[in-house]
Design a protein around this motif. Structure first.
Motif, PDB file in Angstrom:
ATOM      1  N   LEU A  14     -25.946  18.559 -28.641  1.00 18.60           N
ATOM      2  CA  LEU A  14     -26.595  17.261 -28.446  1.00 18.60           C
ATOM      3  C   LEU A  14     -25.595  16.128 -28.675  1.00 18.60           C
ATOM      4  CD1 LEU A  14     -29.897  17.917 -30.446  1.00 18.60           C
ATOM      5  CD2 LEU A  14     -29.577  18.068 -27.966  1.00 18.60           C
ATOM      6  N   VAL A  16     -25.600  12.388 -29.219  1.00 22.93           N
ATOM      7  CA  VAL A  16     -26.693  11.522 -29.658  1.00 22.93           C
ATOM      8  C   VAL A  16     -26.303  10.049 -29.749  1.00 22.93           C
ATOM      9  CG1 VAL A  16     -27.744  13.421 -30.932  1.00 22.93           C
ATOM     10  CG2 VAL A  16     -26.179  11.868 -32.121  1.00 22.93           C
ATOM     11  N   GLN A  64     -35.551  13.824 -23.091  1.00 26.85           N
ATOM     12  CA  GLN A  64     -36.375  13.014 -23.979  1.00 26.85           C
ATOM     13  C   GLN A  64     -36.732  13.875 -25.172  1.00 26.85           C
ATOM     14  OE1 GLN A  64     -39.752  11.591 -21.747  1.00 26.85           O
ATOM     15  NE2 GLN A  64     -38.495  10.411 -20.305  1.00 26.85           N
ATOM     16  N   ILE A  65     -36.970  13.260 -26.295  1.00 26.18           N
ATOM     17  CA  ILE A  65     -37.197  14.027 -27.512  1.00 26.18           C
ATOM     18  C   ILE A  65     -38.376  14.984 -27.369  1.00 26.18           C
ATOM     19  CG2 ILE A  65     -38.605  12.190 -28.548  1.00 26.18           C
ATOM     20  CD1 ILE A  65     -36.221  14.558 -30.453  1.00 26.18           C
ATOM     21  N   LEU A  68     -37.432  18.089 -25.230  1.00 27.76           N
ATOM     22  CA  LEU A  68     -36.150  18.716 -25.531  1.00 27.76           C
ATOM     23  C   LEU A  68     -36.267  20.233 -25.647  1.00 27.76           C
ATOM     24  CD1 LEU A  68     -33.148  18.473 -26.272  1.00 27.76           C
ATOM     25  CD2 LEU A  68     -33.849  18.076 -28.646  1.00 27.76           C
ATOM     26  N   ARG A  89     -28.336  11.821 -25.005  1.00 30.63           N
ATOM     27  CA  ARG A  89     -29.322  10.729 -25.084  1.00 30.63           C
ATOM     28  C   ARG A  89     -29.040   9.964 -26.378  1.00 30.63           C
ATOM     29  NH1 ARG A  89     -34.543   8.982 -23.599  1.00 30.63           N
ATOM     30  NH2 ARG A  89     -35.901   8.363 -25.333  1.00 30.63           N
ATOM     31  N   LEU A  92     -31.551   9.755 -29.326  1.00 36.07           N
ATOM     32  CA  LEU A  92     -31.742  10.910 -30.204  1.00 36.07           C
ATOM     33  C   LEU A  92     -31.257  10.622 -31.619  1.00 36.07           C
ATOM     34  CD1 LEU A  92     -30.739  13.948 -27.941  1.00 36.07           C
ATOM     35  CD2 LEU A  92     -33.032  13.400 -28.799  1.00 36.07           C
ATOM     36  N   GLU A  95     -34.393   9.265 -32.896  1.00 30.17           N
ATOM     37  CA  GLU A  95     -35.558  10.130 -32.683  1.00 30.17           C
ATOM     38  C   GLU A  95     -35.520  11.402 -33.511  1.00 30.17           C
ATOM     39  OE1 GLU A  95     -36.425   8.701 -28.064  1.00 30.17           O
ATOM     40  OE2 GLU A  95     -35.185  10.466 -28.480  1.00 30.17           O
ATOM     41  N   LEU A  96     -34.332  11.947 -33.741  1.00 38.15           N
ATOM     42  CA  LEU A  96     -34.238  13.179 -34.519  1.00 38.15           C
ATOM     43  C   LEU A  96     -34.614  12.955 -35.982  1.00 38.15           C
ATOM     44  CD1 LEU A  96     -31.015  14.773 -32.999  1.00 38.15           C
ATOM     45  CD2 LEU A  96     -33.377  15.551 -32.723  1.00 38.15           C
TER      46      LEU A  96
END
Length: 359
Positions: A14, A16, A64-65, A68, A89, A92, A95-96
């Protein structure tokens, strides 16, 4: 969630972001290089966003989260020999932290996860963030107000601690160190040779804005809010990607010193978690390149900029009666408290070009 084969999954990689660290340029290169990556076992899944990215336009990345996990499994099932699956993205990064269950679910099924995070030295990042917030976030305030709220190094610390608690390895790279060799840095991080890379023809994706463009976007933010970015800044940056941009918003020594006092504790904390060569460095005041706060020539719009604005404003005539609204503002018949003296100057400059070509 079905398994590719019992107990075996390729790494989920990822990228991010975070913001203002070249993500749009990286995503453009990844979209253009998808076939080369695939031939080397790294799958960069194709979604409709990739078309815009390959063309050098601003995108949100290729996932998108909330999709994913499904996107990863669909990719693994479609590419059983994949050595890695790569998503990019920049949101992220936020969002993560907000949706911790997404990675936990994947890792609970035995999916190895790796994260690539770009950071940026704080002064240039804070200034660039401010310009981006004007560009697409509807901001109407001046830079010093934005600096007071800047806390990205604290968010980086929280992100790294969150990943460390889940034994997710994070490769941190400082954009300020690697900006001149950004793609090579990404490719090296993936263990690929540079010949796998296809560089975007558009050298600056999601470019910075000039002083006049920042001023005109601030003015439209004050009148119409953040949605005006789609027919002001987005159009200017998409249609004039190579337009020369020099310097940034004025920053006084006093505002700089206040910002350093504000950000220093965050930097020191974050740096304990980052490799020495990639750590934050607070830029010296004398190295900053800023616009003159007194020279109004920097507010001039040239022919190309005016042409883009005139066409884009004409296309939203059904939603926004821009020419009439500016006319009323300049005559004092429509009052917008958020409009500054500079905002009024650029509106006054733009208005004759709109009035000469009524929609």
């Amino acid at each position: 969630m079905s398994r590719k084969r019992p107990g075996v999954y390729p790494p989920l990689v990822l990228h991010v972001g975070h913001s203002k660290t070249g993500s749009s340029f990286i995503q453009s290169a990844l979209a253009l290089s998808a076939a080369n990556l695939s031939s080397r076992g790294v799958i960069y899944p194709f979604f409709h966003e990739n078309v815009d990215a390959a063309a050098g336009k601003i995108t949100a990345g290729n996932t998108q989260i909330f999709r994913l996990a499904d996107a990863y499994m669909q990719t693994v099932n479609a590419h059983p020999s994949a050595q890695a699956v790569l998503f990019s993205r920049e949101r992220l990064f936020h969002e993560l932290l907000d949706h911790k269950d997404v990675l936990d679910g994947l890792r609970g099924c035995g999916v190895p996860v790796q994260v690539v995070l770009f950071i940026r030295n704080p002064v240039s990042h804070a200034v660039s963030r401010y310009c981006q917030d004007v560009k697409r976030g509807g901001f109407t305030s001046e830079l010093p107000e934005s600096l007071k709220a800047y806390d990205f190094p604290r968010k980086v610390t929280a992100f790294l601690d969150h990943m460390n608690a889940r034994d997710v390895p994070v490769t941190v790279r400082n954009y300020s160190v690697h900006a001149g060799r950004l793609l090579k840095t990404v490719w090296d991080g993936l263990g690929l040779n540079v010949d796998a890379m296809v560089e975007p023809l558009v050298r600056r994706v999601n470019r910075s804005m000039t002083r006049s463009e920042i001023a005109i976007q601030k003015a439209f933010n004050a009148i119409y809010g953040h949605m005006s970015s789609r027919f002001i800044s987005d159009r200017l940056c998409d249609e004039l990607p190579d337009f020369p941009v020099e310097g940034g918003p004025p920053l006084t020594r006093a505002d700089y010193d206040r910002f350093v006092d504000h950000v220093q504790p965050m930097i020191e904390d974050a740096n304990t978690r980052i490799a020495v060569n990639e750590r934050y460095v607070i830029e010296a005041f004398d190295t900053l390149q800023t616009w003159s706060d007194t020279d109004e020539r920097g507010l001039d719009l040239n022919t190309a900029q005016v042409d883009v604005l005139r066409r884009s404003i004409k296309q939203v005539k059904a939603e926004y009666d821009v020419t009439s609204d500016i006319d009323r503002i300049l005559k004092g018949q429509l009052v917008k408290d958020a409009l500054s003296t500079t905002d009024l100057l650029v509106l006054k400059q733009l208005y004759p070009h709109l009035a000469e070509h009524p929609s």
